[in-house]
Design a protein around this motif. Structure first.
Motif, PDB file in Angstrom:
ATOM      1  N   ASP A   3      47.059  49.533  -5.236  1.00  0.00           N
ATOM      2  CA  ASP A   3      48.215  49.369  -6.025  1.00  0.00           C
ATOM      3  C   ASP A   3      49.458  48.983  -5.381  1.00  0.00           C
ATOM      4  O   ASP A   3      49.484  49.727  -4.589  1.00  0.00           O
ATOM      5  CB  ASP A   3      48.147  50.848  -6.608  1.00  0.00           C
ATOM      6  N   LEU A   4      50.147  47.740  -5.502  1.00  0.00           N
ATOM      7  CA  LEU A   4      50.762  46.848  -4.662  1.00  0.00           C
ATOM      8  C   LEU A   4      51.692  48.005  -4.873  1.00  0.00           C
ATOM      9  O   LEU A   4      52.380  47.637  -3.499  1.00  0.00           O
ATOM     10  CB  LEU A   4      51.285  45.512  -5.685  1.00  0.00           C
ATOM     11  N   GLU A   5      52.431  48.714  -5.690  1.00  0.00           N
ATOM     12  CA  GLU A   5      53.558  49.770  -5.601  1.00  0.00           C
ATOM     13  C   GLU A   5      53.302  50.566  -4.912  1.00  0.00           C
ATOM     14  O   GLU A   5      54.295  50.818  -4.222  1.00  0.00           O
ATOM     15  CB  GLU A   5      53.504  49.941  -6.784  1.00  0.00           C
ATOM     16  N   ALA A   6      52.372  51.167  -4.507  1.00  0.00           N
ATOM     17  CA  ALA A   6      51.933  52.078  -3.653  1.00  0.00           C
ATOM     18  C   ALA A   6      51.823  51.489  -2.349  1.00  0.00           C
ATOM     19  O   ALA A   6      52.837  52.568  -1.150  1.00  0.00           O
ATOM     20  CB  ALA A   6      50.045  52.866  -3.574  1.00  0.00           C
ATOM     21  N   VAL A   7      51.416  50.491  -2.162  1.00  0.00           N
ATOM     22  CA  VAL A   7      51.619  49.360  -0.082  1.00  0.00           C
ATOM     23  C   VAL A   7      53.176  49.271  -0.566  1.00  0.00           C
ATOM     24  O   VAL A   7      53.524  49.102   0.521  1.00  0.00           O
ATOM     25  CB  VAL A   7      50.997  48.040  -1.121  1.00  0.00           C
ATOM     26  N   SER A  18      60.345  57.566   6.965  1.00  0.00           N
ATOM     27  CA  SER A  18      59.826  58.828   6.025  1.00  0.00           C
ATOM     28  C   SER A  18      59.854  58.765   4.968  1.00  0.00           C
ATOM     29  O   SER A  18      60.024  57.932   4.790  1.00  0.00           O
ATOM     30  CB  SER A  18      60.836  60.004   6.137  1.00  0.00           C
ATOM     31  N   VAL A  19      59.230  60.120   4.330  1.00  0.00           N
ATOM     32  CA  VAL A  19      58.682  59.740   3.249  1.00  0.00           C
ATOM     33  C   VAL A  19      60.473  60.293   1.711  1.00  0.00           C
ATOM     34  O   VAL A  19      60.155  58.988   0.905  1.00  0.00           O
ATOM     35  CB  VAL A  19      57.905  61.234   2.338  1.00  0.00           C
ATOM     36  N   ALA A  20      60.976  61.006   2.645  1.00  0.00           N
ATOM     37  CA  ALA A  20      61.985  61.064   2.071  1.00  0.00           C
ATOM     38  C   ALA A  20      62.983  59.754   2.111  1.00  0.00           C
ATOM     39  O   ALA A  20      63.898  59.389   0.719  1.00  0.00           O
ATOM     40  CB  ALA A  20      62.805  61.991   2.566  1.00  0.00           C
ATOM     41  N   ALA A  21      63.367  58.991   3.079  1.00  0.00           N
ATOM     42  CA  ALA A  21      63.930  57.782   3.393  1.00  0.00           C
ATOM     43  C   ALA A  21      63.318  56.962   2.400  1.00  0.00           C
ATOM     44  O   ALA A  21      64.158  56.043   1.926  1.00  0.00           O
ATOM     45  CB  ALA A  21      64.080  57.520   4.664  1.00  0.00           C
ATOM     46  N   PHE A  28      62.789  56.585  -5.590  1.00  0.00           N
ATOM     47  CA  PHE A  28      62.054  58.134  -6.582  1.00  0.00           C
ATOM     48  C   PHE A  28      62.304  59.153  -5.722  1.00  0.00           C
ATOM     49  O   PHE A  28      62.749  59.001  -5.139  1.00  0.00           O
ATOM     50  CB  PHE A  28      60.936  57.429  -5.921  1.00  0.00           C
ATOM     51  N   THR A  29      61.568  59.709  -6.101  1.00  0.00           N
ATOM     52  CA  THR A  29      61.679  61.366  -5.455  1.00  0.00           C
ATOM     53  C   THR A  29      60.463  61.259  -4.637  1.00  0.00           C
ATOM     54  O   THR A  29      59.205  61.025  -3.960  1.00  0.00           O
ATOM     55  CB  THR A  29      61.010  62.243  -6.750  1.00  0.00           C
ATOM     56  N   PRO A  30      60.705  61.582  -3.160  1.00  0.00           N
ATOM     57  CA  PRO A  30      59.628  61.251  -2.279  1.00  0.00           C
ATOM     58  C   PRO A  30      58.555  62.539  -3.244  1.00  0.00           C
ATOM     59  O   PRO A  30      56.880  61.675  -2.350  1.00  0.00           O
ATOM     60  CB  PRO A  30      60.260  62.897  -0.887  1.00  0.00           C
ATOM     61  N   SER A  31      57.930  62.822  -4.096  1.00  0.00           N
ATOM     62  CA  SER A  31      57.564  63.779  -4.337  1.00  0.00           C
ATOM     63  C   SER A  31      56.263  62.585  -5.525  1.00  0.00           C
ATOM     64  O   SER A  31      55.450  62.314  -5.232  1.00  0.00           O
ATOM     65  CB  SER A  31      57.270  64.589  -5.649  1.00  0.00           C
ATOM     66  N   ALA A  32      56.613  61.620  -5.778  1.00  0.00           N
ATOM     67  CA  ALA A  32      56.704  60.305  -6.506  1.00  0.00           C
ATOM     68  C   ALA A  32      55.924  59.093  -5.747  1.00  0.00           C
ATOM     69  O   ALA A  32      54.795  58.661  -5.451  1.00  0.00           O
ATOM     70  CB  ALA A  32      57.505  59.538  -7.676  1.00  0.00           C
ATOM     71  N   VAL A  33      56.794  59.432  -4.263  1.00  0.00           N
ATOM     72  CA  VAL A  33      56.108  58.473  -3.107  1.00  0.00           C
ATOM     73  C   VAL A  33      54.817  58.877  -2.530  1.00  0.00           C
ATOM     74  O   VAL A  33      54.064  57.796  -2.831  1.00  0.00           O
ATOM     75  CB  VAL A  33      57.750  58.023  -1.438  1.00  0.00           C
ATOM     76  N   SER A  34      54.987  60.156  -2.324  1.00  0.00           N
ATOM     77  CA  SER A  34      53.741  61.121  -1.992  1.00  0.00           C
ATOM     78  C   SER A  34      52.545  61.156  -2.323  1.00  0.00           C
ATOM     79  O   SER A  34      51.132  59.979  -2.147  1.00  0.00           O
ATOM     80  CB  SER A  34      54.116  62.719  -1.609  1.00  0.00           C
ATOM     81  N   GLN A  35      52.610  60.902  -3.756  1.00  0.00           N
ATOM     82  CA  GLN A  35      51.511  60.938  -5.230  1.00  0.00           C
ATOM     83  C   GLN A  35      51.056  59.222  -4.416  1.00  0.00           C
ATOM     84  O   GLN A  35      49.689  58.579  -5.091  1.00  0.00           O
ATOM     85  CB  GLN A  35      52.374  61.285  -6.999  1.00  0.00           C
ATOM     86  N   GLN A  36      52.189  57.736  -4.701  1.00  0.00           N
ATOM     87  CA  GLN A  36      51.404  57.322  -4.846  1.00  0.00           C
ATOM     88  C   GLN A  36      50.709  57.047  -3.624  1.00  0.00           C
ATOM     89  O   GLN A  36      50.212  56.227  -3.901  1.00  0.00           O
ATOM     90  CB  GLN A  36      52.477  55.727  -4.802  1.00  0.00           C
ATOM     91  N   ILE A  37      50.726  57.471  -2.054  1.00  0.00           N
ATOM     92  CA  ILE A  37      50.308  56.898  -1.148  1.00  0.00           C
ATOM     93  C   ILE A  37      48.599  57.921  -0.998  1.00  0.00           C
ATOM     94  O   ILE A  37      48.479  57.759  -1.201  1.00  0.00           O
ATOM     95  CB  ILE A  37      51.660  57.443   0.157  1.00  0.00           C
ATOM     96  N   LYS A  38      48.918  59.183  -1.567  1.00  0.00           N
ATOM     97  CA  LYS A  38      47.323  59.829  -1.605  1.00  0.00           C
ATOM     98  C   LYS A  38      46.678  59.339  -2.810  1.00  0.00           C
ATOM     99  O   LYS A  38      45.601  58.448  -2.183  1.00  0.00           O
ATOM    100  CB  LYS A  38      48.206  60.960  -2.667  1.00  0.00           C
TER     101      LYS A  38
END
Length: 94
Positions: A3-7, A18-21, A28-38
């Motif tokens: 998934d390129l958006e996750a990359v 950091s995920v937050a930055a 996005f929210t930090p949760s959304a970034v974390s979910q994409q990376i997971k």
């Protein structure tokens, strides 16, 4: 398929530190970034982030993924710019 958006999110974590930055820079929210990376971890079968204290660092695999994907993402951005940079809008046959 990766998934390129996750990359893009992973690269933002690498760039921003950091995920937050990364979330702030991407809108996005930090949760959304974390979910994409997971999801990216599940898709690739490798760990991409390692917890260190209250933060995270990229694993060696994540660093290789970001380095390898950066030219691909740049190429896709050029394609998008080329598509939008032409004169008249293209018509889709229908």
């Amino acid at each position: 398929m990766i998934d390129l958006e996750a990359v893009v999110s992973l690269r933002a974590v690498a760039t921003e530190g950091s995920v937050a930055a990364a979330a702030t820079s991407l809108g996005f929210t930090p949760s959304a970034v974390s979910q994409q990376i997971k999801r990216l971890e599940r898709d690739t079968g490798v760990a991409l982030l390692e917890r260190v204290g209250r933060g995270v660092v990229l694993t060696e695999s994540a660093t290789r993924l970001v380095v390898s994907a950066t030219p691909i993402l740049a190429d896709l951005e050029r394609v998008r710019a080329d598509l939008h940079g032409g004169g008249e809008p293209d018509r889709v046959a229908g």
